[in-house]
Motif scaffolding. Structure first.
Motif, PDB file in Angstrom:
ATOM      1  N   GLY A  38      43.693  43.135  40.725  1.00  0.00           N
ATOM      2  CA  GLY A  38      44.634  42.179  41.303  1.00  0.00           C
ATOM      3  C   GLY A  38      44.894  40.976  40.411  1.00  0.00           C
ATOM      4  O   GLY A  38      45.815  40.200  40.661  1.00  0.00           O
ATOM      5  N   ALA A  39      44.101  40.829  39.381  1.00  0.00           N
ATOM      6  CA  ALA A  39      44.270  39.706  38.451  1.00  0.00           C
ATOM      7  C   ALA A  39      45.373  40.020  37.446  1.00  0.00           C
ATOM      8  O   ALA A  39      45.986  41.096  37.488  1.00  0.00           O
ATOM      9  N   GLN A  40      45.607  39.089  36.547  1.00  0.00           N
ATOM     10  CA  GLN A  40      46.569  39.297  35.468  1.00  0.00           C
ATOM     11  C   GLN A  40      45.922  38.897  34.155  1.00  0.00           C
ATOM     12  O   GLN A  40      45.183  37.912  34.098  1.00  0.00           O
ATOM     13  N   GLY A  41      46.201  39.668  33.120  1.00  0.00           N
ATOM     14  CA  GLY A  41      45.723  39.326  31.793  1.00  0.00           C
ATOM     15  C   GLY A  41      44.254  39.618  31.579  1.00  0.00           C
ATOM     16  O   GLY A  41      43.643  40.384  32.328  1.00  0.00           O
ATOM     17  N   PRO A  42      43.676  38.984  30.546  1.00  0.00           N
ATOM     18  CA  PRO A  42      42.262  39.207  30.224  1.00  0.00           C
ATOM     19  C   PRO A  42      41.363  38.846  31.406  1.00  0.00           C
ATOM     20  O   PRO A  42      41.563  37.827  32.063  1.00  0.00           O
ATOM     21  N   LEU A  43      40.400  39.712  31.655  1.00  0.00           N
ATOM     22  CA  LEU A  43      39.535  39.540  32.819  1.00  0.00           C
ATOM     23  C   LEU A  43      38.322  38.684  32.512  1.00  0.00           C
ATOM     24  O   LEU A  43      37.736  38.782  31.432  1.00  0.00           O
ATOM     25  N   LYS A  44      37.978  37.881  33.474  1.00  0.00           N
ATOM     26  CA  LYS A  44      36.758  37.083  33.405  1.00  0.00           C
ATOM     27  C   LYS A  44      35.788  37.685  34.416  1.00  0.00           C
ATOM     28  O   LYS A  44      35.946  37.507  35.617  1.00  0.00           O
ATOM     29  N   ALA A  45      34.836  38.428  33.891  1.00  0.00           N
ATOM     30  CA  ALA A  45      33.838  39.080  34.736  1.00  0.00           C
ATOM     31  C   ALA A  45      32.597  39.296  33.887  1.00  0.00           C
ATOM     32  O   ALA A  45      32.622  39.079  32.676  1.00  0.00           O
ATOM     33  N   GLN A  46      31.545  39.729  34.535  1.00  0.00           N
ATOM     34  CA  GLN A  46      30.313  40.027  33.815  1.00  0.00           C
ATOM     35  C   GLN A  46      30.588  41.080  32.745  1.00  0.00           C
ATOM     36  O   GLN A  46      31.303  42.056  32.989  1.00  0.00           O
ATOM     37  N   TYR A  47      29.998  40.878  31.574  1.00  0.00           N
ATOM     38  CA  TYR A  47      30.189  41.817  30.460  1.00  0.00           C
ATOM     39  C   TYR A  47      29.827  43.236  30.898  1.00  0.00           C
ATOM     40  O   TYR A  47      30.558  44.182  30.615  1.00  0.00           O
ATOM     41  N   GLU A  48      28.693  43.389  31.583  1.00  0.00           N
ATOM     42  CA  GLU A  48      28.213  44.710  31.989  1.00  0.00           C
ATOM     43  C   GLU A  48      29.206  45.390  32.939  1.00  0.00           C
ATOM     44  O   GLU A  48      29.426  46.597  32.851  1.00  0.00           O
ATOM     45  N   THR A  49      29.827  44.627  33.813  1.00  0.00           N
ATOM     46  CA  THR A  49      30.821  45.179  34.735  1.00  0.00           C
ATOM     47  C   THR A  49      32.011  45.732  33.965  1.00  0.00           C
ATOM     48  O   THR A  49      32.446  46.866  34.198  1.00  0.00           O
ATOM     49  N   LEU A  50      32.533  44.933  33.039  1.00  0.00           N
ATOM     50  CA  LEU A  50      33.683  45.383  32.248  1.00  0.00           C
ATOM     51  C   LEU A  50      33.322  46.579  31.378  1.00  0.00           C
ATOM     52  O   LEU A  50      34.106  47.527  31.246  1.00  0.00           O
ATOM     53  N   LYS A  51      32.140  46.559  30.799  1.00  0.00           N
ATOM     54  CA  LYS A  51      31.687  47.674  29.959  1.00  0.00           C
ATOM     55  C   LYS A  51      31.567  48.947  30.781  1.00  0.00           C
ATOM     56  O   LYS A  51      31.986  50.024  30.346  1.00  0.00           O
ATOM     57  N   ASN A  52      31.024  48.836  31.983  1.00  0.00           N
ATOM     58  CA  ASN A  52      30.885  50.016  32.851  1.00  0.00           C
ATOM     59  C   ASN A  52      32.237  50.603  33.227  1.00  0.00           C
ATOM     60  O   ASN A  52      32.409  51.821  33.250  1.00  0.00           O
ATOM     61  N   ILE A  53      33.201  49.748  33.520  1.00  0.00           N
ATOM     62  CA  ILE A  53      34.539  50.217  33.879  1.00  0.00           C
ATOM     63  C   ILE A  53      35.188  50.891  32.682  1.00  0.00           C
ATOM     64  O   ILE A  53      35.751  51.982  32.787  1.00  0.00           O
ATOM     65  N   ARG A  54      35.111  50.241  31.540  1.00  0.00           N
ATOM     66  CA  ARG A  54      35.699  50.813  30.329  1.00  0.00           C
ATOM     67  C   ARG A  54      35.057  52.157  29.988  1.00  0.00           C
ATOM     68  O   ARG A  54      35.756  53.136  29.692  1.00  0.00           O
ATOM     69  N   THR A  55      33.739  52.221  30.050  1.00  0.00           N
ATOM     70  CA  THR A  55      33.033  53.464  29.733  1.00  0.00           C
ATOM     71  C   THR A  55      33.419  54.579  30.699  1.00  0.00           C
ATOM     72  O   THR A  55      33.634  55.716  30.281  1.00  0.00           O
ATOM     73  N   ALA A  56      33.528  54.263  31.974  1.00  0.00           N
ATOM     74  CA  ALA A  56      33.921  55.277  32.964  1.00  0.00           C
ATOM     75  C   ALA A  56      35.303  55.841  32.643  1.00  0.00           C
ATOM     76  O   ALA A  56      35.528  57.049  32.725  1.00  0.00           O
ATOM     77  N   CYS A  57      36.215  54.976  32.247  1.00  0.00           N
ATOM     78  CA  CYS A  57      37.563  55.431  31.888  1.00  0.00           C
ATOM     79  C   CYS A  57      37.544  56.248  30.599  1.00  0.00           C
ATOM     80  O   CYS A  57      38.240  57.263  30.481  1.00  0.00           O
ATOM     81  N   GLU A  58      36.745  55.818  29.634  1.00  0.00           N
ATOM     82  CA  GLU A  58      36.642  56.558  28.379  1.00  0.00           C
ATOM     83  C   GLU A  58      36.029  57.937  28.611  1.00  0.00           C
ATOM     84  O   GLU A  58      36.483  58.924  28.031  1.00  0.00           O
ATOM     85  N   PHE A  59      35.009  58.012  29.458  1.00  0.00           N
ATOM     86  CA  PHE A  59      34.412  59.309  29.785  1.00  0.00           C
ATOM     87  C   PHE A  59      35.448  60.232  30.405  1.00  0.00           C
ATOM     88  O   PHE A  59      35.403  61.440  30.216  1.00  0.00           O
ATOM     89  N   ALA A  60      36.371  59.676  31.149  1.00  0.00           N
ATOM     90  CA  ALA A  60      37.392  60.480  31.824  1.00  0.00           C
ATOM     91  C   ALA A  60      38.553  60.850  30.903  1.00  0.00           C
ATOM     92  O   ALA A  60      39.404  61.652  31.288  1.00  0.00           O
ATOM     93  N   GLY A  61      38.616  60.258  29.698  1.00  0.00           N
ATOM     94  CA  GLY A  61      39.629  60.689  28.738  1.00  0.00           C
ATOM     95  C   GLY A  61      40.691  59.671  28.387  1.00  0.00           C
ATOM     96  O   GLY A  61      41.775  60.041  27.934  1.00  0.00           O
ATOM     97  N   VAL A  62      40.407  58.388  28.563  1.00  0.00           N
ATOM     98  CA  VAL A  62      41.358  57.341  28.200  1.00  0.00           C
ATOM     99  C   VAL A  62      40.832  56.593  26.983  1.00  0.00           C
ATOM    100  O   VAL A  62      39.634  56.364  26.855  1.00  0.00           O
ATOM    101  N   GLU A  63      41.716  56.224  26.095  1.00  0.00           N
ATOM    102  CA  GLU A  63      41.371  55.388  24.953  1.00  0.00           C
ATOM    103  C   GLU A  63      41.992  54.018  25.156  1.00  0.00           C
ATOM    104  O   GLU A  63      43.140  53.915  25.595  1.00  0.00           O
ATOM    105  N   PHE A  64      41.248  52.979  24.834  1.00  0.00           N
ATOM    106  CA  PHE A  64      41.746  51.614  24.937  1.00  0.00           C
ATOM    107  C   PHE A  64      42.168  51.139  23.555  1.00  0.00           C
ATOM    108  O   PHE A  64      41.462  51.367  22.577  1.00  0.00           O
ATOM    109  N   THR A  65      43.315  50.493  23.494  1.00  0.00           N
ATOM    110  CA  THR A  65      43.730  49.872  22.245  1.00  0.00           C
ATOM    111  C   THR A  65      43.295  48.421  22.321  1.00  0.00           C
ATOM    112  O   THR A  65      43.588  47.729  23.287  1.00  0.00           O
ATOM    113  N   ASP A  66      42.581  47.995  21.316  1.00  0.00           N
ATOM    114  CA  ASP A  66      41.987  46.657  21.349  1.00  0.00           C
ATOM    115  C   ASP A  66      42.806  45.626  20.589  1.00  0.00           C
ATOM    116  O   ASP A  66      42.273  44.654  20.082  1.00  0.00           O
ATOM    117  N   ASP A  67      44.088  45.825  20.529  1.00  0.00           N
ATOM    118  CA  ASP A  67      44.972  44.859  19.890  1.00  0.00           C
ATOM    119  C   ASP A  67      45.098  43.653  20.823  1.00  0.00           C
ATOM    120  O   ASP A  67      45.621  43.765  21.932  1.00  0.00           O
TER     121      ASP A  67
END
Length: 141
Positions: A38-67
């Motif tokens: 529900g937020a907009q832009g870069p997220l402010k949350a616990q590092y571990e929370t963001l890492k877990n979300i990103r990893t779950a998406c990567e495991f499922a087959g998504v790549e993040f562009t870090d530009d």
């Protein structure tokens, strides 16, 4: 690591994944997923929370562009390879932490008989396989 609300929403849409599924795979609450999406832009949350979300998406087959100027997501060209890469990275991080803790607790393992070191390493691997990775793997228990 920067992750945006838009990236999470886009990743989930590409994967056709419900918020409940992402929450389960990332080991966070559904309310957390809803709040972050529900937020907009870069997220402010616990590092571990963001890492877990990103990893779950990567495991499922998504790549993040870090530009930083144009963050985005895309489906991995080879979803199997993406899964293996994400899994290998997760395992390596977990294994390094376990091994470091084990050796710091018992420095004689490094100088002692190989059998003791091998036993300690195997115990660390077993712990990772039993406790850490099941929470990250896609699918139901």
């Amino acid at each position: 690591m920067t992750l945006t609300a838009e990236q999470i929403r886009a990743a989930r849409a590409m994967l056709r994944m419900e918020q409940t599924q992402l929450a389960e795979r990332a080991d966070v609450s559904v309310e957390t997923i809803k709040r972050l999406e529900g937020a907009q832009g870069p997220l402010k949350a616990q590092y571990e929370t963001l890492k877990n979300i990103r990893t779950a998406c990567e495991f499922a087959g998504v790549e993040f562009t870090d530009d930083a100027e144009r963050p985005g997501v895309r489906l991995a060209e080879d979803r199997t390879a993406a899964f293996v890469e994400a899994m290998t990275e997760q395992f390596a991080v977990s294994f390094k932490a376990c091994l470091e803790t084990t050796v710091r607790r018992n420095p004689s393992l490094v100088e002692g008989p190989k059998k003791q070191l091998i036993k300690a390493v195997l115990e660390d691997v077993a712990a990772i396989l039993k406790h850490t990775l099941p929470n990250r793997l896609p699918g139901k228990n």
